[in-house]
Motif scaffolding. Structure first.
Motif, PDB file in Angstrom:
ATOM      1  N   ALA A 133       0.837  -1.205   0.000  1.00  0.00           N
ATOM      2  CA  ALA A 133       0.000   0.000   0.000  1.00  0.00           C
ATOM      3  C   ALA A 133       0.874   1.258   0.000  1.00  0.00           C
ATOM      4  O   ALA A 133       0.583   2.229  -0.695  1.00  0.00           O
ATOM      5  CB  ALA A 133      -0.926  -0.007   1.208  1.00  0.00           C
ATOM      6  N   GLU A 139       2.195   1.682  -3.398  1.00  0.00           N
ATOM      7  CA  GLU A 139       1.135   2.157  -4.294  1.00  0.00           C
ATOM      8  C   GLU A 139       0.863   3.647  -4.048  1.00  0.00           C
ATOM      9  O   GLU A 139       0.655   4.415  -4.975  1.00  0.00           O
ATOM     10  CB  GLU A 139      -0.131   1.317  -4.066  1.00  0.00           C
ATOM     11  CG  GLU A 139      -1.305   1.655  -4.977  1.00  0.00           C
ATOM     12  CD  GLU A 139      -0.986   1.624  -6.480  1.00  0.00           C
ATOM     13  OE1 GLU A 139      -0.104   0.854  -6.885  1.00  0.00           O
ATOM     14  OE2 GLU A 139      -1.614   2.398  -7.223  1.00  0.00           O
ATOM     15  N   ARG A 140       0.889   4.019  -2.784  1.00  0.00           N
ATOM     16  CA  ARG A 140       0.722   5.445  -2.462  1.00  0.00           C
ATOM     17  C   ARG A 140       1.830   6.274  -3.100  1.00  0.00           C
ATOM     18  O   ARG A 140       1.573   7.323  -3.699  1.00  0.00           O
ATOM     19  CB  ARG A 140       0.752   5.614  -0.935  1.00  0.00           C
ATOM     20  CG  ARG A 140       0.531   7.027  -0.476  1.00  0.00           C
ATOM     21  CD  ARG A 140       0.656   7.094   1.036  1.00  0.00           C
ATOM     22  NE  ARG A 140       0.088   8.311   1.578  1.00  0.00           N
ATOM     23  CZ  ARG A 140      -0.329   8.435   2.839  1.00  0.00           C
ATOM     24  NH1 ARG A 140      -0.268   7.406   3.662  1.00  0.00           N
ATOM     25  NH2 ARG A 140      -0.810   9.573   3.277  1.00  0.00           N
ATOM     26  N   VAL A 173       3.011  22.522  -4.646  1.00  0.00           N
ATOM     27  CA  VAL A 173       2.881  21.056  -4.600  1.00  0.00           C
ATOM     28  C   VAL A 173       3.239  20.540  -3.201  1.00  0.00           C
ATOM     29  O   VAL A 173       2.480  19.774  -2.597  1.00  0.00           O
ATOM     30  CB  VAL A 173       3.776  20.386  -5.673  1.00  0.00           C
ATOM     31  CG1 VAL A 173       3.828  18.879  -5.468  1.00  0.00           C
ATOM     32  CG2 VAL A 173       3.263  20.714  -7.069  1.00  0.00           C
ATOM     33  N   ALA A 184       2.925   9.796  -9.883  1.00  0.00           N
ATOM     34  CA  ALA A 184       2.169  10.077 -11.111  1.00  0.00           C
ATOM     35  C   ALA A 184       1.928  11.583 -11.234  1.00  0.00           C
ATOM     36  O   ALA A 184       1.974  12.153 -12.327  1.00  0.00           O
ATOM     37  CB  ALA A 184       0.843   9.327 -11.101  1.00  0.00           C
ATOM     38  N   MET A 185       1.680  12.203 -10.089  1.00  0.00           N
ATOM     39  CA  MET A 185       1.476  13.654 -10.062  1.00  0.00           C
ATOM     40  C   MET A 185       2.769  14.385 -10.483  1.00  0.00           C
ATOM     41  O   MET A 185       2.727  15.331 -11.268  1.00  0.00           O
ATOM     42  CB  MET A 185       1.056  13.998  -8.631  1.00  0.00           C
ATOM     43  CG  MET A 185       1.162  15.394  -8.184  1.00  0.00           C
ATOM     44  SD  MET A 185       1.004  15.399  -6.367  1.00  0.00           S
ATOM     45  CE  MET A 185       2.704  15.178  -5.887  1.00  0.00           C
ATOM     46  N   ALA A 216       3.565   5.466  -5.710  1.00  0.00           N
ATOM     47  CA  ALA A 216       3.409   5.443  -7.169  1.00  0.00           C
ATOM     48  C   ALA A 216       2.349   6.449  -7.621  1.00  0.00           C
ATOM     49  O   ALA A 216       2.518   7.145  -8.625  1.00  0.00           O
ATOM     50  CB  ALA A 216       3.026   4.033  -7.626  1.00  0.00           C
ATOM     51  N   GLN A 217       1.252   6.512  -6.864  1.00  0.00           N
ATOM     52  CA  GLN A 217       0.187   7.444  -7.256  1.00  0.00           C
ATOM     53  C   GLN A 217       0.628   8.896  -7.067  1.00  0.00           C
ATOM     54  O   GLN A 217       0.253   9.781  -7.842  1.00  0.00           O
ATOM     55  CB  GLN A 217      -1.101   7.145  -6.481  1.00  0.00           C
ATOM     56  CG  GLN A 217      -1.734   5.832  -6.941  1.00  0.00           C
ATOM     57  CD  GLN A 217      -3.089   5.555  -6.311  1.00  0.00           C
ATOM     58  OE1 GLN A 217      -3.756   6.455  -5.817  1.00  0.00           O
ATOM     59  NE2 GLN A 217      -3.488   4.295  -6.321  1.00  0.00           N
ATOM     60  N   LEU A 218       1.432   9.146  -6.035  1.00  0.00           N
ATOM     61  CA  LEU A 218       1.958  10.504  -5.845  1.00  0.00           C
ATOM     62  C   LEU A 218       2.987  10.831  -6.928  1.00  0.00           C
ATOM     63  O   LEU A 218       3.036  11.952  -7.441  1.00  0.00           O
ATOM     64  CB  LEU A 218       2.577  10.638  -4.454  1.00  0.00           C
ATOM     65  CG  LEU A 218       1.553  10.689  -3.316  1.00  0.00           C
ATOM     66  CD1 LEU A 218       2.211  10.343  -1.993  1.00  0.00           C
ATOM     67  CD2 LEU A 218       0.905  12.071  -3.250  1.00  0.00           C
ATOM     68  N   ALA A 259       4.969  13.263 -12.454  1.00  0.00           N
ATOM     69  CA  ALA A 259       5.272  12.948 -13.853  1.00  0.00           C
ATOM     70  C   ALA A 259       4.651  13.941 -14.835  1.00  0.00           C
ATOM     71  O   ALA A 259       4.998  13.941 -16.008  1.00  0.00           O
ATOM     72  CB  ALA A 259       4.806  11.535 -14.182  1.00  0.00           C
ATOM     73  N   SER A 260       3.757  14.796 -14.350  1.00  0.00           N
ATOM     74  CA  SER A 260       3.205  15.833 -15.237  1.00  0.00           C
ATOM     75  C   SER A 260       4.285  16.837 -15.648  1.00  0.00           C
ATOM     76  O   SER A 260       4.122  17.533 -16.649  1.00  0.00           O
ATOM     77  CB  SER A 260       2.062  16.590 -14.545  1.00  0.00           C
ATOM     78  OG  SER A 260       1.028  15.714 -14.210  1.00  0.00           O
ATOM     79  N   ASP A 311       2.720  11.574   3.044  1.00  0.00           N
ATOM     80  CA  ASP A 311       2.784  11.584   1.575  1.00  0.00           C
ATOM     81  C   ASP A 311       4.229  11.711   1.112  1.00  0.00           C
ATOM     82  O   ASP A 311       4.689  10.977   0.235  1.00  0.00           O
ATOM     83  CB  ASP A 311       2.008  12.787   1.006  1.00  0.00           C
ATOM     84  CG  ASP A 311       0.492  12.623   1.079  1.00  0.00           C
ATOM     85  OD1 ASP A 311       0.018  11.480   1.083  1.00  0.00           O
ATOM     86  OD2 ASP A 311      -0.206  13.663   1.109  1.00  0.00           O
ATOM     87  N   HIS A 336       8.023  16.209 -14.415  1.00  0.00           N
ATOM     88  CA  HIS A 336       9.334  15.553 -14.365  1.00  0.00           C
ATOM     89  C   HIS A 336       9.261  14.229 -15.096  1.00  0.00           C
ATOM     90  O   HIS A 336       8.416  13.394 -14.764  1.00  0.00           O
ATOM     91  CB  HIS A 336       9.737  15.244 -12.916  1.00  0.00           C
ATOM     92  CG  HIS A 336       9.895  16.438 -12.034  1.00  0.00           C
ATOM     93  ND1 HIS A 336      11.091  17.095 -11.879  1.00  0.00           N
ATOM     94  CD2 HIS A 336       9.001  17.094 -11.244  1.00  0.00           C
ATOM     95  CE1 HIS A 336      10.926  18.097 -11.027  1.00  0.00           C
ATOM     96  NE2 HIS A 336       9.667  18.129 -10.631  1.00  0.00           N
ATOM     97  N   SER A 341       0.796  20.975  -0.416  1.00  0.00           N
ATOM     98  CA  SER A 341      -0.441  20.201  -0.497  1.00  0.00           C
ATOM     99  C   SER A 341      -0.242  18.761  -0.006  1.00  0.00           C
ATOM    100  O   SER A 341      -1.190  17.991   0.076  1.00  0.00           O
ATOM    101  CB  SER A 341      -0.952  20.180  -1.938  1.00  0.00           C
ATOM    102  OG  SER A 341      -0.222  19.235  -2.687  1.00  0.00           O
ATOM    103  N   LEU A 342       1.001  18.391   0.318  1.00  0.00           N
ATOM    104  CA  LEU A 342       1.285  17.017   0.742  1.00  0.00           C
ATOM    105  C   LEU A 342       1.496  16.932   2.247  1.00  0.00           C
ATOM    106  O   LEU A 342       2.031  17.855   2.861  1.00  0.00           O
ATOM    107  CB  LEU A 342       2.546  16.501   0.036  1.00  0.00           C
ATOM    108  CG  LEU A 342       2.514  16.474  -1.498  1.00  0.00           C
ATOM    109  CD1 LEU A 342       3.848  15.964  -2.040  1.00  0.00           C
ATOM    110  CD2 LEU A 342       1.372  15.608  -2.009  1.00  0.00           C
TER     111      LEU A 342
END
Lengths: 96, 422
Positions: free
Chosen positions: A14, A17-18, A70, A24-25, A20-22, A27-28, A78, A30, A73-74
């Motif tokens: 988990a 996965e957390r 950014v 992804a943000m 990886a999902q962060l 990657a917009s 996170d 970098h 917001s974490l």
């Protein structure tokens, strides 16, 4: 015992996965394949250094319009999950 | 054995495991199917992140065009700084690396009860979840005289491609001393800084090749995003070249005379040598047909999943979505698409999802070596999405800072395209 192992494993999965999902943000802006065409690469770096950098953006000690927004917001959790994930991603190919 | 019988007879530990990981689509059944209609930034991002995050989902992307040209950065093509080819991207990597089935066809109709999408070719695609990313449609007929045929003479150039090329040819053919008229649309519309970046980029071109030309912006609005930054840049870089007339000055835009290249407002009629008419906008047609749009013309969605508030099981991302304080930008579409992909993966496979984390950044060019940016974080609040923090470039910044934003912008474009199509 097997349940306990399962829960531990599940929690590590988990966390990953957390992260990886962060990521992804991230990657917009970098590239996560280690290449850098104007925005710094953030993969394969020291985990502690990544946390410190994000904390510096969060506190405002380091100034960057986008990274300040950014980072603020974490949560601390996170940032920890994100740094752990990014640190083990490959640095990637040589620059073309 | 299905999960129900396993739950009945399983041990306590087994039951706990199942509660944590049981996928909604039981093993042995066919893979869950997600169909995404629209291969722009929102649609392509949903497809890629679903395929990456859940290998157990079959992902189909429906898009008629073989390649996608980005509307963002297309003002740089008008300025002569970038080629349109450098802004055009294919779908090969999505197929080859991520196993996405890219179907080059158009969706003709959606049946939300049977859960199928009918394609123009006659084929039918069944789905467990559907994502629509139809982008924008123009409200032809909202302004008298501006219909689809008019776009061949007064291009909108608000969907990149042939329209952008037409506008560039018209600007090249324009005589020095001519007037370039831009009609800016009412809110909300795709790319809030776009019309004003366009004025700046065309001024950049005129300054080099047609220094006596003028740019007149007829606006439906009384103010616009980053207005102080633009007006400062226009005074600094293109003195006397760009004039902006707000809605309160012109009254409203009433009609166009396509043959006469003129635009009639409440008070006056304005004629240009080239007219760039950016019409009022709404969600793409398929969203309207499928009953996903409300009276506003846009599609209301749940802010943490982007599932339609009007049609359960169908998600809407990108410009077509009605998301309150989120601007209609490519960055926002990409950010929404990831939240949507993780939500769909969670619903279909039982995977975890975190966040949502929603952001926007826009890079806006004022000249080849002068750009500004904004950074916005959003928070889902009470069924809608609000800005939680915003930072924007300032008037009076050092030229070196602006040059660095240009470098960042170019680096961002490369990374962003890699994120969506790479």
């Amino acid at each position: 015992m097997s349940l306990l192992l399962f829960v531990v494993h599940r929690s590590a999965a988990a966390q990953n996965e957390r992260g990886a999902q962060l990521a992804a943000m991230c990657a917009s802006c970098h590239r996560l394949d280690g290449r850098d065409h104007g925005i710094p690469s953030i993969t394969g770096l020291d985990e502690k250094k990544l946390v410190e950098t994000m904390e510096a953006f969060r506190s405002g000690k380091r100034s960057s319009q986008i990274m300040n927004v950014v980072a603020r917001s974490l949560s601390g959790e996170d940032i920890a999950a994100l740094a752990a994930y990014l640190a083990v991603q490959p640095k990637g190919a040589e620059q073309p | 054995m299905n999960s129900w019988t396993r739950r009945q007879f399983g041990s306590l530990a087994g039951a706990a495991c199942l509660a944590a990981v049981a996928p909604r689509v039981a093993r042995g059944q066919a893979k869950a199917r997600v169909v995404i209609v629209g291969g722009g930034i929102g649609g392509a991002t949903v497809a890629k992140y679903l395929a990456m995050s859940a290998g157990t989902i079959e992902v189909t992307l429906v898009e008629p065009k073989p390649r996608y040209t980005t509307c963002f950065f297309s003002n740089l093509y008008l300025a002569g700084i970038r080629s349109l080819e450098s802004l055009t991207h294919g779908y090969e990597t999505l197929t080859q690396r991520y196993g996405i089935d890219v179907v080059h066809d158009s969706a003709a109709a959606i049946d939300p009860v049977a859960k199928t999408v009918a394609l123009k070719s006659g084929a039918t695609l069944p789905y467990d979840r559907l994502v629509l990313a139809p982008g924008i449609a123009f409200k032809f007929g909202a302004i008298e005289g501006y219909d689809e045929a008019a776009t061949g003479i007064m291009p909108h150039a608000w969907i990149a491609g042939p329209q952008t090329e037409l506008l560039r040819r018209q600007l090249e053919g324009m005589e020095d001393g001519g007037v370039f008229l831009i009609v800016a649309p009412p809110n909300p519309f795709r790319c809030p800084p776009g019309p004003y970046e366009r004025a700046s980029m065309v001024a950049y071109y005129f300054k080099q090749f047609k220094p006596r030309a003028k740019i007149l912006i007829l606006d439906a609005k009384d103010s616009f995003f980053e207005q102080d930054l633009f007006q400062d840049a226009w005074d600094r870089l293109y003195p006397g070249m760009i004039e902006w007339l707000p809605g309160q000055f012109t009254g409203a835009i009433k009609s166009v005379d396509v043959k006469g290249l003129s635009v009639k407002t409440e008070g006056d009629t304005f004629t240009g040598a080239v007219v760039n008419f950016i019409p009022p906008q709404a969600a793409g047609e398929l969203a309207q047909q499928a009953g996903l749009a409300d009276q506003s013309g846009w599609c209301p969605v749940e802010p943490t999943t982007f599932e339609s508030k009007l049609q359960p099981g169908i998600h809407v991302v990108g410009d077509a979505a009605l998301t309150d304080e989120m601007p209609k930008s490519a960055f926002v579409a990409n950010s929404q698409a990831k939240v949507c992909a993780f939500a769909i993966a969670a619903a279909l496979t039982g995977s975890d999802r975190f966040g949502p984390h929603l952001f926007n950044t826009c890079f806006t060019f004022l000249a080849a070596d002068d750009a500004v940016s904004d950074a916005i974080a959003f928070e889902p609040t009470e069924g809608t999405i609000k800005i939680s923090e915003i930072l924007i470039s300032q008037v009076g910044e050092d030229a070196e800072i602006r040059r660095r934003v240009v470098q960042q912008a170019n680096g961002w474009y490369d990374a962003f395209m890699h994120d969506v199509f790479g």
